[in-house]
Scaffold this motif. Structure first.
Motif, PDB file in Angstrom:
ATOM      1  N   PHE A  21       0.930  -1.214   0.078  1.00 14.18           N
ATOM      2  CA  PHE A  21       0.000  -0.046  -0.134  1.00 14.18           C
ATOM      3  C   PHE A  21       0.883   1.228   0.068  1.00 14.18           C
ATOM      4  N   ALA A  22       1.961   1.254  -0.593  1.00 17.75           N
ATOM      5  CA  ALA A  22       3.038   2.284  -0.557  1.00 17.75           C
ATOM      6  C   ALA A  22       3.437   2.878   0.707  1.00 17.75           C
ATOM      7  N   MET A  23       3.023   1.965   1.928  1.00 22.03           N
ATOM      8  CA  MET A  23       3.847   2.335   3.055  1.00 22.03           C
ATOM      9  C   MET A  23       5.171   1.969   3.387  1.00 22.03           C
ATOM     10  N   GLY A  24       5.888   2.701   3.361  1.00 18.87           N
ATOM     11  CA  GLY A  24       7.420   2.381   3.584  1.00 18.87           C
ATOM     12  C   GLY A  24       8.432   3.285   2.976  1.00 18.87           C
ATOM     13  N   GLY A  25       9.527   3.059   3.520  1.00 16.24           N
ATOM     14  CA  GLY A  25      10.736   3.771   2.779  1.00 16.24           C
ATOM     15  C   GLY A  25      11.966   2.957   2.308  1.00 16.24           C
ATOM     16  N   SER A  26      11.580   1.653   2.237  1.00 19.35           N
ATOM     17  CA  SER A  26      12.669   0.848   1.975  1.00 19.35           C
ATOM     18  C   SER A  26      12.525  -0.555   1.002  1.00 19.35           C
ATOM     19  N   GLY A  47      12.294   3.587  -1.087  1.00 16.39           N
ATOM     20  CA  GLY A  47      10.772   2.969  -1.066  1.00 16.39           C
ATOM     21  C   GLY A  47       9.835   4.227  -0.939  1.00 16.39           C
ATOM     22  N   SER A  48       8.647   4.064  -1.337  1.00 13.36           N
ATOM     23  CA  SER A  48       7.881   2.738  -1.379  1.00 13.36           C
ATOM     24  C   SER A  48       8.182   2.407  -2.773  1.00 13.36           C
ATOM     25  N   SER A  49       8.397   3.335  -3.694  1.00 10.01           N
ATOM     26  CA  SER A  49       8.673   2.832  -5.249  1.00 10.01           C
ATOM     27  C   SER A  49       9.957   2.509  -5.380  1.00 10.01           C
ATOM     28  N   GLY A  66       5.933   6.044 -10.010  1.00  7.92           N
ATOM     29  CA  GLY A  66       5.697   5.599  -8.764  1.00  7.92           C
ATOM     30  C   GLY A  66       4.480   6.423  -8.337  1.00  7.92           C
ATOM     31  N   THR A  67       3.888   6.530  -6.976  1.00  2.10           N
ATOM     32  CA  THR A  67       3.304   7.283  -6.366  1.00  2.10           C
ATOM     33  C   THR A  67       4.223   7.891  -5.192  1.00  2.10           C
ATOM     34  N   ASP A  68       3.995   9.171  -5.097  1.00  2.00           N
ATOM     35  CA  ASP A  68       4.806   9.666  -3.815  1.00  2.00           C
ATOM     36  C   ASP A  68       3.668  10.287  -2.958  1.00  2.00           C
ATOM     37  N   THR A  69       3.615   9.926  -1.667  1.00  2.00           N
ATOM     38  CA  THR A  69       2.867  10.466  -0.755  1.00  2.00           C
ATOM     39  C   THR A  69       3.692  11.267   0.064  1.00  2.00           C
ATOM     40  N   GLY A  70       4.747  11.056   0.432  1.00  2.00           N
ATOM     41  CA  GLY A  70       5.838  11.263   1.373  1.00  2.00           C
ATOM     42  C   GLY A  70       7.029  11.335   1.013  1.00  2.00           C
ATOM     43  N   GLY A  71       7.337  10.980  -0.320  1.00  2.00           N
ATOM     44  CA  GLY A  71       8.712  10.878  -0.581  1.00  2.00           C
ATOM     45  C   GLY A  71       8.888   9.592  -1.523  1.00  2.00           C
ATOM     46  N   SER A  72       8.101   8.874  -1.817  1.00  2.00           N
ATOM     47  CA  SER A  72       8.241   7.484  -2.610  1.00  2.00           C
ATOM     48  C   SER A  72       8.459   7.428  -4.010  1.00  2.00           C
ATOM     49  N   VAL A  73       8.600   8.783  -4.542  1.00  2.00           N
ATOM     50  CA  VAL A  73       9.288   8.701  -5.823  1.00  2.00           C
ATOM     51  C   VAL A  73      10.725   9.303  -5.525  1.00  2.00           C
ATOM     52  N   ALA A  99      -5.398   4.534  -3.210  1.00  2.00           N
ATOM     53  CA  ALA A  99      -5.360   5.502  -2.223  1.00  2.00           C
ATOM     54  C   ALA A  99      -4.634   5.275  -1.150  1.00  2.00           C
ATOM     55  N   TYR A 100      -3.410   5.913  -0.863  1.00  2.00           N
ATOM     56  CA  TYR A 100      -3.039   6.010   0.735  1.00  2.00           C
ATOM     57  C   TYR A 100      -3.394   7.050   1.566  1.00  2.00           C
ATOM     58  N   ALA A 101      -2.889   8.033   1.141  1.00  2.00           N
ATOM     59  CA  ALA A 101      -3.562   9.335   1.741  1.00  2.00           C
ATOM     60  C   ALA A 101      -3.945  10.186   0.475  1.00  2.00           C
ATOM     61  N   ALA A 202       3.341  15.525  11.955  1.00  2.00           N
ATOM     62  CA  ALA A 202       2.038  16.033  11.222  1.00  2.00           C
ATOM     63  C   ALA A 202       1.799  15.052  10.092  1.00  2.00           C
ATOM     64  N   TYR A 203       2.863  14.724   9.136  1.00  2.00           N
ATOM     65  CA  TYR A 203       2.734  13.738   8.154  1.00  2.00           C
ATOM     66  C   TYR A 203       2.177  12.364   8.639  1.00  2.00           C
ATOM     67  N   TYR A 204       2.832  12.181   9.667  1.00  2.00           N
ATOM     68  CA  TYR A 204       2.010  10.625  10.178  1.00  2.00           C
ATOM     69  C   TYR A 204       0.714  10.713  10.723  1.00  2.00           C
ATOM     70  N   ILE A 205       0.342  11.673  11.295  1.00  2.00           N
ATOM     71  CA  ILE A 205      -0.939  11.734  11.797  1.00  2.00           C
ATOM     72  C   ILE A 205      -1.823  11.952  10.599  1.00  2.00           C
ATOM     73  N   ARG A 251      -0.279  -1.454  11.467  1.00  2.00           N
ATOM     74  CA  ARG A 251       0.193  -0.494  12.496  1.00  2.00           C
ATOM     75  C   ARG A 251      -0.309   0.991  11.934  1.00  2.00           C
ATOM     76  N   ARG A 252      -0.413   1.004  10.858  1.00  2.00           N
ATOM     77  CA  ARG A 252      -0.940   2.681  10.110  1.00  2.00           C
ATOM     78  C   ARG A 252      -2.358   2.683  10.379  1.00  2.00           C
ATOM     79  N   ILE A 253      -3.092   1.737  10.163  1.00  2.00           N
ATOM     80  CA  ILE A 253      -4.585   1.779  10.557  1.00  2.00           C
ATOM     81  C   ILE A 253      -4.891   1.948  11.563  1.00  2.00           C
ATOM     82  N   ALA A 318      13.270   9.224   8.804  1.00  2.00           N
ATOM     83  CA  ALA A 318      14.057   9.251   7.657  1.00  2.00           C
ATOM     84  C   ALA A 318      13.260   9.960   6.432  1.00  2.00           C
ATOM     85  N   ASP A 319      12.060  10.216   6.633  1.00  2.00           N
ATOM     86  CA  ASP A 319      11.122  11.013   5.579  1.00  2.00           C
ATOM     87  C   ASP A 319      11.345  12.450   5.749  1.00  2.00           C
ATOM     88  N   ILE A 320      11.999  12.944   6.966  1.00  2.00           N
ATOM     89  CA  ILE A 320      11.945  14.225   7.508  1.00  2.00           C
ATOM     90  C   ILE A 320      11.949  15.581   6.382  1.00  2.00           C
TER      91      ILE A 320
HETATM   92  N1  GLN Z   1       8.175   6.365   3.480  1.00  2.00           N
HETATM   93  C1  GLN Z   1       6.926   7.336   3.394  1.00  2.00           C
HETATM   94  C2  GLN Z   1       6.078   6.479   4.243  1.00  2.00           C
HETATM   95  O1  GLN Z   1       6.151   5.596   4.533  1.00  2.00           O
HETATM   96  C3  GLN Z   1       6.427   7.732   2.097  1.00  2.00           C
HETATM   97  C4  GLN Z   1       5.587   6.657   1.206  1.00  2.00           C
HETATM   98  C5  GLN Z   1       5.022   7.224  -0.022  1.00  2.00           C
HETATM   99  O2  GLN Z   1       5.422   8.407  -0.427  1.00  2.00           O
HETATM  100  N2  GLN Z   1       4.211   6.611  -0.237  1.00  2.00           N
HETATM  101  O3  GLN Z   1       4.708   7.049   4.208  1.00  2.00           O
END
Ligand code: GLN
Length: 370
Positions: A21-26, A47-49, A66-73, A99-101, A202-205, A251-253, A318-320
């Motif tokens: 679900f594109a949740m991750g950075g590795s 990651g995620s892409s 890829g999709t980029d929600t918080g850096g995934s591209v 959809a992720y966020a 803020a991003y993770y909330i 965990r995220r849900i 690491a997403d800072i």
């Molecule tokens: N590493 C971030 C996260 O885990 C970015 C993921 C993304 O952009 N899909 O949310």
């Protein structure tokens, strides 16, 4: 989202690995296991892409999405020495994207040249009757605008460069670039960005809140994995969701459900929305005085597979630097910055005003050629 590509006769050769679900950075939370970095197979591709980035790095394809929600591209592009562009929120349709966020998600190209990034953006951008959040703004002819050699006024986010988390070799490569940009006639100034510590919380909330809502449809009835042994509807929901999601997604849900729950909504979700507005205002005010904002992409180069996977907080921190343009909706690009002493790719990030991808791409082209 791919409609434009198919209309232009793009040859789509395969699907690539990504975190669940594109949740991750590795790439390590992929259901299929982690892709490996082509510079060193013991390292993650980001990651995620991650699969997208390593496919371009290993020359298996000309370009990947890829999709980029918080850096995934941007972050996997950085780990694999490629170019990763996250367009302005609303530049490309999200139709067809899981959809992720939803208030963050944006499709972006990973390429080995700025020309290819411009071409792909050209084809992908623009209004779509299937996604009402896409901007109706006309799509500039990005490839033909790459020749623009205007000198830019660039703001360096001081706290990002001075951050203790930043790897010393990335820092010195960025400092060298700053000198080269000045020598090239650009104006480069350090500005203070006092909201840095608020970005990751803020991003993770906000993203987990949106994810908990988006993923509620995976109940074994409407969507997703369905358990076959359940004896009641509640049991079907419980078992399907327990079996169908990986640990990180669960965990995220749970986190997202918590921050949205009565009693905590004001303290977390609403607060994070307010912080997001402050971040957006801060970025808007910076762009009144500057054309571009300079910062790192990731605090470190690619790390070893297995090194951080047990520690969610280390991964999140690491997403800072990548989550800032995601929170503010600005377009941002990760550009390669040579290799470190171990031969691993380094990277630098530039962010532009909303919908100024043309300026961002033209500058990137000049930057990489200089
Ligand atoms: N590493 C971030 C996260 O885990 C970015 C993921 C993304 O952009 N899909 O949310």
């Amino acid at each position: 989202m791919c409609k434009g590509l198919l209309q232009e006769d793009a040859v789509i050769i395969g699907r690539l690995n990504c975190d669940e679900f594109a949740m991750g950075g590795s790439n390590e939370t992929s259901y299929f296991g982690a892709a490996k970095n082509a510079a060193n197979p013991e390292l993650v591709p980001g990651g995620s892409s991650g699969g997208s980035a390593v496919a371009v790095q290993a020359d298996m394809c000309l370009a990947a999405l890829g999709t980029d929600t918080g850096g995934s591209v941007r972050q996997p592009a950085a780990f694999c020495g490629q170019i990763g562009l996250k367009p302005t929120y609303g530049r490309i349709s999200r139709y067809g994207v899981i959809a992720y966020a939803s208030s963050f998600d944006q499709v972006g190209p990973i390429t080995s040249s700025v020309e290819d990034a411009a071409l792909l953006l050209q084809v992908l951008a623009g209004a779509d009757e299937n996604d009402s959040t896409v901007s109706p703004l006309a799509v500039p002819d990005y490839p033909s605008l790459l020749e623009n050699k205007e000198k830019q006024k660039i703001a360096v986010l001081k706290e990002t460069i001075e951050s203790d988390a930043l790897d010393p070799e990335i820092k010195s490569a960025i400092l060298k670039s700053i000198e080269a940009l000045k020598a090239d006639g650009h104006t480069v100034e350090y500005v203070s960005f006092d909201l840095l510590d608020y970005l990751v919380p803020a991003y993770y909330i906000l993203t987990t809140a949106e994810a908990s809502s988006n993923l509620s449809r995976y109940d074994g009835v409407h969507y997703g994995h369905r358990n076959t042994e359940a004896k009641s509807l509640t049991e079907l929901y419980k078992l399907s969701r327990a079996e169908g999601f990986g640990e990180e997604v669960k965990r995220r849900i749970l986190l997202g459900t918590f921050v949205l729950s009565a009693g905590y909504y004001d303290a977390y979700y609403q607060k994070a929305q307010q912080v997001r507005r402050l971040i957006r205002e801060k970025m808007d005010s910076l762009f009144m005085d500057y054309d571009l904002v300079l910062s790192p992409v990731a605090p470190t180069p690619a790390f070893k597979i297995g090194d951080h996977v047990q520690d969610a907080l280390v991964m999140y921190m690491a997403d800072i630097f990548t989550v800032l343009p995601s929170l503010s909706g600005n377009p941002a690009i990760a550009l390669p910055l040579g290799n470190n002493s171990e031969g691993l790719p380094l990277s630098i990030q530039f962010t532009a005003k909303h919908f100024e991808e043309d300026k961002l791409l033209a500058f990137s082209q000049a930057f990489l050629l200089s």
